[in-house]
Design an enzyme around this catalytic site. Structure first.
Site, mmCIF file in Angstrom:
data_model
loop_
_atom_site.group_PDB
_atom_site.id
_atom_site.type_symbol
_atom_site.label_atom_id
_atom_site.label_comp_id
_atom_site.label_asym_id
_atom_site.label_seq_id
_atom_site.Cartn_x
_atom_site.Cartn_y
_atom_site.Cartn_z
ATOM 1 N N ASP A 148 -11.101 2.809 3.490
ATOM 2 C CA ASP A 148 -11.401 1.372 3.442
ATOM 3 C C ASP A 148 -12.897 1.129 3.224
ATOM 4 O OD1 ASP A 148 -9.455 -0.629 3.595
ATOM 5 O OD2 ASP A 148 -9.151 -0.369 5.750
ATOM 6 N N GLN A 208 -4.822 -1.552 9.494
ATOM 7 C CA GLN A 208 -4.754 -2.890 8.905
ATOM 8 C C GLN A 208 -5.398 -3.919 9.842
ATOM 9 O OE1 GLN A 208 -3.707 -3.457 5.813
ATOM 10 N NE2 GLN A 208 -3.963 -5.657 5.904
ATOM 11 N N LYS A 218 0.839 -1.202 0.000
ATOM 12 C CA LYS A 218 0.000 0.000 0.000
ATOM 13 C C LYS A 218 0.874 1.254 0.000
ATOM 14 C CE LYS A 218 -3.798 -2.516 2.064
ATOM 15 N NZ LYS A 218 -4.512 -2.989 3.253
HETATM 16 N N1 GUN Z 1 -6.820 -6.865 5.923
HETATM 17 C C1 GUN Z 1 -7.020 -7.591 4.796
HETATM 18 N N2 GUN Z 1 -7.573 -6.830 3.835
HETATM 19 C C2 GUN Z 1 -7.724 -5.596 4.362
HETATM 20 C C3 GUN Z 1 -8.234 -4.366 3.852
HETATM 21 O O1 GUN Z 1 -8.673 -4.242 2.700
HETATM 22 N N3 GUN Z 1 -8.219 -3.318 4.702
HETATM 23 C C4 GUN Z 1 -7.748 -3.420 5.965
HETATM 24 N N4 GUN Z 1 -7.785 -2.330 6.730
HETATM 25 N N5 GUN Z 1 -7.274 -4.543 6.474
HETATM 26 C C5 GUN Z 1 -7.269 -5.615 5.666
#
Ligand code: GUN
Length: 287
Positions: free
Chosen positions: A120, A97, A53
Site C-alpha cells: 500500500d 483495508q 483486489k
Molecule cells: N481504503 C480505501 N482505499 C484504500 C487503499 O488503497 N488501501 C487500503 N489499505 N485501504 C483503503
C-alpha cells in the site's frame, strides 16, 4: 467535448496483461506472488474493494489470502495477524483495508507491516523512501495517476502541477511524485484562499478531495490535463468524482472519467507493487 479521455479501464487491462506475463515467468521459476488482504468489520464499500483486489489477483495468476474479521477484533489480535503475514514466505504483500474500527490505532497497524511487504506504501519507511527518492513502494492511487500521465506521453518537466488535497494516501505522495518528475508543484487544501487563482495557472490538476464539483470549467486553463481521484455519489446515487466532468471536458486537453479513470488504476498498481515485491525477493531486476 474538446478533451481527450484517459481511459483507466483500457490502461489497466494493458498493465494487468503485462503483470500476468511477469507472474507466469516467476511461477515458471517456482515462485507465485502472494497478497494478503485483511478486512476488519463489515463496511460495505470496503467489502467491495477487497473483493475486487482478490479478483485482480486471480485474474493475474497471483496467490491471495483474504482474512475477514468481525469489528470486535482487538488491536492486539490484528497486530498478531499482521505479524503472521510478515513471517509467511508465500506472502509478498500485506494490505489492511482502511478504515479500521475506532478502537484500533490504524497507524500502529500500518507500522507493524514489514516495509518489504508494504504494497500500500503507507508505512513511514515507504513515505520516507518516496520523500528522499530511494526505492520503495509508492501508494497505489497517486502511482496510478503518474502511470496515466506517462501513458499519454505527458512531459512534466517545467510544467505547473496543482494538487488539490493533502491526504497521506493521495495528495502528499502525489505532490512528491510530480516533484520527482520535475514539475513545479503547488498543493492546495481546505485552508487555501482563492483555489481558482492557482488552478487557472495549472498545466496539470489532480483533484483528490472527496467532494463533488471542487473543480469547475471556469477554474481550468484551456488544454490542461485534469485527473480526478474523487469517488462521490450525486443525489441520484450515481458515482461521480471531484471534477464537474460535463463542464471541464469542454476546456481541458485531457481528462479522466469517473467511473473508469483512476479507480481501476489503484488496484492495478497494487498488483504491480505485489509483483515487484515478489520479484525483489527472487532477485529479479525490476521491470
Ligand atoms: N481504503 C480505501 N482505499 C484504500 C487503499 O488503497 N488501501 C487500503 N489499505 N485501504 C483503503
Amino acid at each position: 467535448m474538446t478533451a481527450q479521455l484517459i481511459d483507466g479501464n483500457a490502461l489497466s487491462r494493458q498493465l494487468r496483461a503485462d503483470v500476468a506475463q511477469r507472474v507466469q515467468a516467476l511461477r515458471n521459476r517456482g515462485l507465485t506472488p502472494g497478497l494478503a488482504v485483511i478486512l476488519v468489520g463489515d463496511n460495505p464499500a470496503s467489502q467491495v474493494y477487497v473483493r475486487n483486489k482478490v479478483k485482480a489477483c486471480e485474474d493475474t495468476g497471483m496467490h491471495s489470502v483474504l482474512e475477514t474479521w468481525p469489528a470486535t477484533l482487538s488491536e492486539a489480535e490484528l497486530l498478531a495477524r499482521v505479524q503472521a503475514m510478515n513471517n509467511d514466505p508465500t506472502i509478498h504483500g500485506i494490505l489492511v483495508q482502511l478504515p479500521l474500527p475506532a478502537h484500533i490505532d490504524a497507524q500502529k497497524v500500518i507500522e507493524a507491516i514489514s516495509p518489504a511487504k508494504d504494497v500500500d506504501g503507507f508505512h513511514v519507511a515507504s513515505a520516507g523512501a518516496l520523500m528522499t527518492g530511494l526505492p520503495g513502494f509508492w501508494p497505489c492511487t497517486p502511482h496510478g495517476c503518474m502511470k496515466m500521465l506517462e501513458h499519454i506521453g505527458y512531459e512534466l518537466r517545467g510544467k505547473h502541477a496543482v494538487v488539490i488535497g493533502r491526504s497521506n494516501i493521495v495528495g502528499k505522495p502525489m505532490a512528491l511524485m510530480l516533484l520527482q518528475a520535475n514539475a513545479t508543484v503547488t498543493v492546495c487544501h481546505s485552508g487555501t484562499k482563492d483555489l481558482a487563482a492557482f488552478t487557472r495557472q495549472a498545466d496539470v490538476v489532480v483533484a483528490a478531495v472527496g467532494k463533488r464539483n471542487v473543480l469547475t470549467a471556469d477554474m481550468v486553463k484551456p488544454g490542461a490535463v485534469v485527473i480526478d481521484v474523487g469517488m462521490n455519489r450525486n443525489e441520484a446515487g450515481k458515482l461521480c468524482g471531484d471534477v464537474d466532468f460535463d463542464g471541464v471536458k469542454d476546456v481541458a486537453g485531457w481528462i479522466t472519467p469517473v467511473p473508469g479513470g483512476v479507480g481501476p488504476m489503484t488496484i492495478t498498481m497494487l498488483m504491480v507493487n505485489t509483483l515487484d515485491s515478489a520479484e525483489r525477493q527472487a532477485g529479479v531486476q525490476a521491470g
